[in-house]
Motif scaffolding. Structure first.
Motif, PDB file in Angstrom:
ATOM      1  N   VAL A  33       0.862  -1.184   0.000  1.00 43.51           N
ATOM      2  CA  VAL A  33       0.000   0.000   0.000  1.00 43.51           C
ATOM      3  C   VAL A  33       0.896   1.231   0.000  1.00 43.51           C
ATOM      4  N   ASN A  34       0.848   2.010  -1.075  1.00 46.13           N
ATOM      5  CA  ASN A  34       1.662   3.227  -1.179  1.00 46.13           C
ATOM      6  C   ASN A  34       3.138   2.958  -0.928  1.00 46.13           C
ATOM      7  N   GLY A  35       3.618   1.848  -1.466  1.00 45.14           N
ATOM      8  CA  GLY A  35       5.033   1.530  -1.360  1.00 45.14           C
ATOM      9  C   GLY A  35       5.448   0.825  -0.094  1.00 45.14           C
ATOM     10  N   VAL A  36       4.515   0.625   0.832  1.00 48.15           N
ATOM     11  CA  VAL A  36       4.824  -0.046   2.100  1.00 48.15           C
ATOM     12  C   VAL A  36       4.234  -1.456   2.056  1.00 48.15           C
ATOM     13  N   ARG A  37       5.062  -2.453   2.403  1.00 52.42           N
ATOM     14  CA  ARG A  37       4.624  -3.847   2.357  1.00 52.42           C
ATOM     15  C   ARG A  37       4.162  -4.323   3.736  1.00 52.42           C
ATOM     16  N   HIS A  38       3.011  -4.997   3.742  1.00 50.69           N
ATOM     17  CA  HIS A  38       2.435  -5.521   4.971  1.00 50.69           C
ATOM     18  C   HIS A  38       2.303  -7.039   4.825  1.00 50.69           C
ATOM     19  N   PRO A  39       3.027  -7.829   5.632  1.00 50.67           N
ATOM     20  CA  PRO A  39       2.956  -9.291   5.523  1.00 50.67           C
ATOM     21  C   PRO A  39       1.530  -9.797   5.736  1.00 50.67           C
ATOM     22  N   LEU A  40       1.124 -10.753   4.934  1.00 46.59           N
ATOM     23  CA  LEU A  40      -0.196 -11.357   5.059  1.00 46.59           C
ATOM     24  C   LEU A  40      -0.065 -12.647   5.850  1.00 46.59           C
ATOM     25  N   THR A  41      -0.328 -12.538   7.147  1.00 56.18           N
ATOM     26  CA  THR A  41      -0.219 -13.676   8.053  1.00 56.18           C
ATOM     27  C   THR A  41      -1.527 -13.823   8.833  1.00 56.18           C
ATOM     28  N   PRO A  42      -1.875 -15.058   9.234  1.00 56.36           N
ATOM     29  CA  PRO A  42      -3.114 -15.267   9.998  1.00 56.36           C
ATOM     30  C   PRO A  42      -3.112 -14.449  11.284  1.00 56.36           C
ATOM     31  N   PRO A  43      -4.256 -13.946  11.715  1.00 58.49           N
ATOM     32  CA  PRO A  43      -5.591 -14.105  11.115  1.00 58.49           C
ATOM     33  C   PRO A  43      -5.945 -13.045  10.092  1.00 58.49           C
ATOM     34  N   GLY A  44      -5.007 -12.129   9.808  1.00 53.15           N
ATOM     35  CA  GLY A  44      -5.289 -11.029   8.902  1.00 53.15           C
ATOM     36  C   GLY A  44      -5.477  -9.718   9.629  1.00 53.15           C
ATOM     37  N   PHE A  45      -6.107  -8.744   8.978  1.00 59.90           N
ATOM     38  CA  PHE A  45      -6.257  -7.423   9.587  1.00 59.90           C
ATOM     39  C   PHE A  45      -7.355  -6.644   8.860  1.00 59.90           C
ATOM     40  N   THR A  46      -7.812  -5.584   9.542  1.00 61.36           N
ATOM     41  CA  THR A  46      -8.812  -4.704   8.939  1.00 61.36           C
ATOM     42  C   THR A  46      -8.124  -3.476   8.361  1.00 61.36           C
ATOM     43  N   VAL A  47      -8.775  -2.891   7.363  1.00 63.11           N
ATOM     44  CA  VAL A  47      -8.259  -1.702   6.694  1.00 63.11           C
ATOM     45  C   VAL A  47      -9.332  -0.623   6.737  1.00 63.11           C
ATOM     46  N   GLY A  48      -8.932   0.587   7.044  1.00 68.58           N
ATOM     47  CA  GLY A  48      -9.897   1.673   7.083  1.00 68.58           C
ATOM     48  C   GLY A  48      -9.249   2.999   7.407  1.00 68.58           C
ATOM     49  N   ARG A  49     -10.072   4.029   7.500  1.00 63.87           N
ATOM     50  CA  ARG A  49      -9.588   5.378   7.780  1.00 63.87           C
ATOM     51  C   ARG A  49      -9.636   5.698   9.265  1.00 63.87           C
ATOM     52  N   GLY A  50     -10.425   4.937  10.027  1.00 64.40           N
ATOM     53  CA  GLY A  50     -10.626   5.249  11.433  1.00 64.40           C
ATOM     54  C   GLY A  50      -9.597   4.618  12.357  1.00 64.40           C
ATOM     55  N   ALA A  51      -9.645   5.040  13.602  1.00 66.91           N
ATOM     56  CA  ALA A  51      -8.678   4.583  14.601  1.00 66.91           C
ATOM     57  C   ALA A  51      -8.842   3.106  14.939  1.00 66.91           C
ATOM     58  N   ALA A  76      -9.288   0.667  12.824  1.00 67.75           N
ATOM     59  CA  ALA A  76      -8.734  -0.194  11.777  1.00 67.75           C
ATOM     60  C   ALA A  76      -7.302  -0.596  12.131  1.00 67.75           C
ATOM     61  N   ASP A  77      -6.933  -1.833  11.814  1.00 64.79           N
ATOM     62  CA  ASP A  77      -5.562  -2.287  12.063  1.00 64.79           C
ATOM     63  C   ASP A  77      -4.578  -1.560  11.150  1.00 64.79           C
ATOM     64  N   LEU A  78      -4.960  -1.395   9.883  1.00 61.98           N
ATOM     65  CA  LEU A  78      -4.142  -0.663   8.918  1.00 61.98           C
ATOM     66  C   LEU A  78      -4.902   0.593   8.519  1.00 61.98           C
ATOM     67  N   ARG A  79      -4.405   1.750   8.976  1.00 57.77           N
ATOM     68  CA  ARG A  79      -5.100   3.007   8.724  1.00 57.77           C
ATOM     69  C   ARG A  79      -4.581   3.646   7.449  1.00 57.77           C
ATOM     70  N   ILE A  80      -5.512   4.118   6.611  1.00 56.84           N
ATOM     71  CA  ILE A  80      -5.153   4.756   5.353  1.00 56.84           C
ATOM     72  C   ILE A  80      -5.850   6.110   5.292  1.00 56.84           C
ATOM     73  N   ASN A  81      -5.087   7.138   5.075  1.00 59.28           N
ATOM     74  CA  ASN A  81      -5.612   8.502   5.051  1.00 59.28           C
ATOM     75  C   ASN A  81      -6.159   8.810   3.654  1.00 59.28           C
ATOM     76  N   PRO A 135     -10.004   9.978   1.994  1.00 64.72           N
ATOM     77  CA  PRO A 135     -11.398  10.326   2.294  1.00 64.72           C
ATOM     78  C   PRO A 135     -12.410   9.393   1.638  1.00 64.72           C
ATOM     79  N   GLY A 136     -12.001   8.642   0.607  1.00 69.77           N
ATOM     80  CA  GLY A 136     -12.905   7.711  -0.051  1.00 69.77           C
ATOM     81  C   GLY A 136     -13.008   6.368   0.643  1.00 69.77           C
ATOM     82  N   ILE A 137     -12.262   6.209   1.736  1.00 70.11           N
ATOM     83  CA  ILE A 137     -12.252   4.949   2.481  1.00 70.11           C
ATOM     84  C   ILE A 137     -13.064   5.110   3.757  1.00 70.11           C
ATOM     85  N   SER A 138     -13.905   4.127   4.052  1.00 71.31           N
ATOM     86  CA  SER A 138     -14.714   4.160   5.272  1.00 71.31           C
ATOM     87  C   SER A 138     -13.843   3.929   6.505  1.00 71.31           C
TER      88      SER A 138
END
Length: 235
Positions: free
Chosen positions: A144-162, A164-169, A171-174
């Motif tokens: 994501v944007n040049g940064v690699r995040h290992p995909l290991t169990p159990p996974g993670f959530t992605v979102g704009r809010g606090a 989310a495990d992986l926060r992305i700034n 505005p089009g993301i919930s």
């Protein structure tokens, strides 16, 4: 010391100058590079008389202000910093145990201009040979944007809010947009993305889905952010 001066000068000239004009008084990429090189020196572990093992996984915590300004440029910045870290390590006979990964995170308690680096030595997992055409999914990462995040169990959530495990700034993301569900291990590792009732939905390889199985080469679009799943070719 000689090479570090070259590395620092190179970053200041190629990247730092641009950032310095845009973000005067804020955290500069050259400062991050300098701190990461110091982290290599501080954490180096002797393997032999001429080889030392150093961290290869770095978490860079930034103030809300600095994170918002640097994040849109993270792909370019990360690529530049990794190149300089490799040069610095080669000069000092440092060894990385696996691919170099950099991750930026927002820390509301940090003041503008301050950042914290946390490093870790993460070994690359060797997998047994696979038959032709078989996906080596055990080493998959999400970029994501040049940064690699290992995909290991159990996974993670992605979102704009606090939450989310992986926060992305973006505005089009919930606030909690999607979940990457990772199960299994080794060659049986499986990755799935699930829409968490987001406003703008998910595109996988150009197709809107509520959930989908993912593999090497899968492209995901959420908001204006593009993500790629792939297996790194090496360190």
């Amino acid at each position: 010391m000689g090479l570090f001066s070259q590395v620092e000068k190179k970053l200041e000239g190629a990247v730092g100058g641009v950032f310095a004009r845009a973000f005067k008084g804020d955290v500069q990429p050259v400062e991050i590079t300098h701190q990461l090189c110091k982290e290599l020196d501080a954490q180096a572990q002797i393997l032999s008389h001429d080889k030392r093992l150093v961290p290869n996984d770095f978490l860079i915590s930034l103030s809300k202000h600095d994170y918002a300004r640097l994040f849109p440029y993270s792909k370019t910045m990360t690529a530049e910093i990794i190149t300089d870290l490799r040069e610095y390590a080669a000069e000092h006979e440092y060894i990385f145990s696996g691919p170099i990964t950099l991750q930026l995170e927002e820390r509301p308690d940090l003041p503008v201009g301050r950042f914290i680096v946390v490093s870790e030595t993460v070994a690359e997992v060797d997998q047994p040979p696979t038959a032709p055409g078989t996906l080596r999914s055990a080493n998959l990462v999400l970029e994501v944007n040049g940064v690699r995040h290992p995909l290991t169990p159990p996974g993670f959530t992605v979102g704009r809010g606090a939450d989310a495990d992986l926060r992305i700034n973006d505005p089009g993301i919930s606030r909690t947009h999607a979940q990457f569900v990772v199960t299994g291990s080794g060659p049986d590792l499986r990755v799935k993305i699930v829409d968490l009732n987001s406003t703008n939905g998910i595109l996988v390889d150009g197709r809107k889905v509520s959930e989908a199985e993912l593999g090497d080469g899968s492209r995901i679009d959420i908001g204006k952010t593009q993500m790629l799943i792939y297996a790194p070719s090496g360190s």
